[in-house]
Design a protein around this motif. Structure first.
Motif, PDB file in Angstrom:
ATOM      1  N   THR A 322       0.841  -1.213   0.000  1.00  0.00           N
ATOM      2  CA  THR A 322       0.000   0.000   0.000  1.00  0.00           C
ATOM      3  C   THR A 322       0.873   1.259   0.000  1.00  0.00           C
ATOM      4  N   ASP A 325       2.263   1.701  -3.449  1.00  0.00           N
ATOM      5  CA  ASP A 325       1.236   2.201  -4.368  1.00  0.00           C
ATOM      6  C   ASP A 325       0.956   3.687  -4.137  1.00  0.00           C
ATOM      7  N   SER A 326       0.918   4.074  -2.847  1.00  0.00           N
ATOM      8  CA  SER A 326       0.566   5.465  -2.516  1.00  0.00           C
ATOM      9  C   SER A 326       1.664   6.444  -2.913  1.00  0.00           C
ATOM     10  N   LEU A 425       0.082   8.915   1.413  1.00  0.00           N
ATOM     11  CA  LEU A 425      -0.589   7.670   1.814  1.00  0.00           C
ATOM     12  C   LEU A 425      -2.050   7.957   2.180  1.00  0.00           C
ATOM     13  N   TYR A 428      -4.134   8.681  -0.889  1.00  0.00           N
ATOM     14  CA  TYR A 428      -4.373   7.420  -1.613  1.00  0.00           C
ATOM     15  C   TYR A 428      -5.488   6.610  -0.942  1.00  0.00           C
ATOM     16  N   LYS A 432      -9.290   5.738  -2.396  1.00  0.00           N
ATOM     17  CA  LYS A 432      -9.574   4.323  -2.655  1.00  0.00           C
ATOM     18  C   LYS A 432     -10.746   3.804  -1.818  1.00  0.00           C
TER      19      LYS A 432
END
Length: 596
Positions: A322, A325-326, A425, A428, A432
């Motif tokens: 995560t 990805d962030s 983070l 993101y 999401k």
């Protein structure tokens, strides 16, 4: 992972690889002996620093000694932190600390000796091509020279040093050892002794009576000691003013900002821009009052949970993915190094018996940074991972782009990279999230960070400024003065939606940061700078990313404020704080929308 393992049981893939720093104990011992020899060489320069070549040679030696003693120190203490009860590394840590002190003493003659040269000689050295690499170091020495006293005066100042720690030491003893708090009823109606650690747990209770009782008990206890604590705080202010006047600074505030070469305008601008943004905090208070379903919002309601605890179970591997990805917005180069860090022994992941608590990023120049975690499978640990990797990537990019002397960034800059990662983070996760409960939980988590890190720390910074100005004007500081200044600030910051309970006027008495004067503003500027960066990166894309990566690569190669300015964040202007406030405003709007 319920059972806490012994260090010897921790699998290799969960440990950091300290062998990258020293292959074994023999390698450490060898470098230790080399530093001991180099220290003898330093003494040979004493009394000879009056020409460019000698100064160049002594700076080169200083860098060599500092780099190696730092490597020895970092390794020994990280080994000690793996298991603090393990005697071998306890001894090694002590040995490395002694060496650090010896190093400091052996090199301590360099700056005073260079500063004893005349202004003409110093200016000639600054512009001497032989010393071009050390130009920034010499310019910094010249800047400091105006505040360095004669040899006899400096000797006296050194002796006063021991006395100057007294206010902080006395407060710490009173606050941590002698203060006894009464018992308070917890949620189950049991009498529990109030302590510093339990106070915040009581304030986070869902039961309002528990919160109110703990709040009252805390400040009643401080009120009984108000004369003593006012005396220690007043003595600390007097000490700051003594040093400022002795060293010829215009004020105690300017003295404290001088080390980082920060203009007073950065400090006052933070306070002014936050004043301009107080209606947002008042709006958040109004929302908090509505969500808590109370007729009046009190000071003891500030930490009460706004939403049901949303249990997010996140394993370390999920957290890692995560976070990666962030941080996509930071580009492929950043992500490549970040991905390698996860697989190449940078991180010590889980708790084990005797391991140091908390989390940090550390390391020594020439080897990749290290991160110590005590990962639990929750949201907080995922944010900790993002935060510490921000520090680690900042160190990695500074170290790989700067020479040793200019690689170390200041405390003023330190929290920017870590907080930026948290901001990306959070952005993101919010984008999401499809579960309204989860989204609300995240929004309140982030909004409270703004309240505590930006607004609250700025209020503290303003309190420090006001009490020092009053003392510098020759006015007295009684317990009543401290309480009135503090209470009025709370009224101003929290606004009419909040009942500012009279008890809060004693809160100044329990803030240990006030003994490390004019420090807390850095929390607010760091958070604002990071939030401004994240907004620019998300809004502008590549140009903002390039500027930000330039900031990470700069280390300490220029003054902090200039490094930030080049990257597009000018902390002497209101703009970055306003950009951070835009983010705070959007959080409030999203919360209002979700709870219509």
């Amino acid at each position: 992972m319920n059972q806490v393992m012994k260090r010897s049981e921790v699998p290799a893939e969960h440990r950091w690889r300290l062998e990258d720093l020293f292959a074994d104990q023999a390698a450490w011992d060898k470098e230790y002996n080399e530093v001991k020899e180099l220290l003898k060489k330093a003494a040979g320069f004493q009394g000879k620093l009056d020409n460019a070549q000698a100064i160049k040679d002594v700076f080169a030696l200083e860098d060599e000694i500092s780099l190696h003693s730092e490597r020895l120190y970092v390794y020994a203490n990280m080994r000690h932190h793996e298991d603090t009860a393990e005697p071998t590394y306890m001894a090694l840590s002590e040995k490395s600390k002694k060496l650090s002190v010896e190093t400091g003493e052996a090199l301590s003659f360099i700056t005073p000796e260079i500063l004893s040269l005349s202004d003409e000689q110093l200016n000639a050295l600054v512009n001497d091509p032989v010393l071009s690499f050390y130009k920034l170091t010499l310019e910094e020495m010249v800047r400091q020279k105006a505040h360095v006293l004669s040899k006899a005066e400096e000797s006296l100042m050194a002796q006063v040093g021991n006395i100057s720690t007294a206010p902080g030491t006395i407060f710490s003893m009173l606050n941590n050892a002698d203060m006894k708090f009464p018992k308070v009823k917890n949620e189950n109606g049991e009498e529990v002794e109030l302590t510093h650690g339990r106070y915040i747990q009581f304030l986070e209770s869902k039961n309002r009576e528990v919160r109110a009782a703990a709040f009252k008990a805390m400040y009643d206890t401080y009120a009984k000691q108000k004369n003593t604590i006012a005396s220690t705080l007043s003595a600390n202010v007097t000490k700051n003013i003594f040093y400022a006047r002795a060293r010829k600074y215009p004020s105690a505030l300017e003295m404290s900002l001088f080390g980082d070469n920060i203009d007073k305008a950065v400090y006052t601008n933070l306070i002014d821009t936050i004043h301009e943004s107080l209606p947002l905090l008042h709006r958040y208070m109004k929302l908090r009052k509505r969500l808590l379903k109370v007729d009046e919002l009190h000071m003891y309601d500030l930490f009460a949970p706004l939403v049901e605890e949303f249990d997010m179970k996140i394993t370390y591997d999920e957290a890692k993915e995560t976070v990666k990805d962030s941080l996509q917005p930071l580009g492929s180069d950043y992500l490549k190094v970040l991905s390698e860090s996860f697989s190449q022994g940078w991180i010590d992941i889980y708790e084990n018996e005797g391991k140091r608590s908390g989390a940090y990023s550390w390391g020594a120049y020439g080897t990749h940074p290290y991160v110590l975690l005590n990962h639990k499978d929750n949201l907080n640990s995922m944010f900790t991972l993002a935060h510490e990797m921000g520090h680690a990537m900042h160190s990695y990019l500074s170290d790989t782009n700067q020479e040793y002397r200019f690689a170390q960034y200041t405390i003023f800059l330190a929290e920017v990279a870590s907080t930026l990662n948290e901001a990306l983070l959070m952005d993101y996760l919010l984008k999401k999230s499809t579960d309204p409960k989860e989204k609300m939980y995240l929004l309140t988590y982030y909004a409270d960070q703004f309240r505590t890190t930006v607004f609250r720390q700025t209020m503290f910074a303003e309190f420090e400024k006001l009490v020092h100005e009053r003392a510098e004007a020759g006015e007295a500081l009684t317990p009543q003065d401290f309480s009135k200044i503090y209470y009025d600030l709370n009224l101003k910051y929290h606004g009419s939606e909040m009942v500012v309970d009279k008890d809060i006027e004693m809160e100044w008495a329990r803030i240990p940061h006030f003994y490390n004067s004019f420090y807390v503003y850095k929390y607010a500027t760091g958070f604002s700078a990071a939030t401004s960066f994240s907004k620019q990166i998300l809004d502008e894309g590549q140009p903002a990313v390039d500027r930000y990566l330039g900031f990470l690569k700069s280390g300490g190669s220029d003054f902090s404020i200039n490094i930030l300015k080049k990257a597009g964040v000018d902390m002497s202007s209101p703009e970055p704080i306003r950009q951070a406030m835009d983010v705070f405003k959007s959080l409030i709007e999203q919360m209002e929308e979700l709870t219509k």
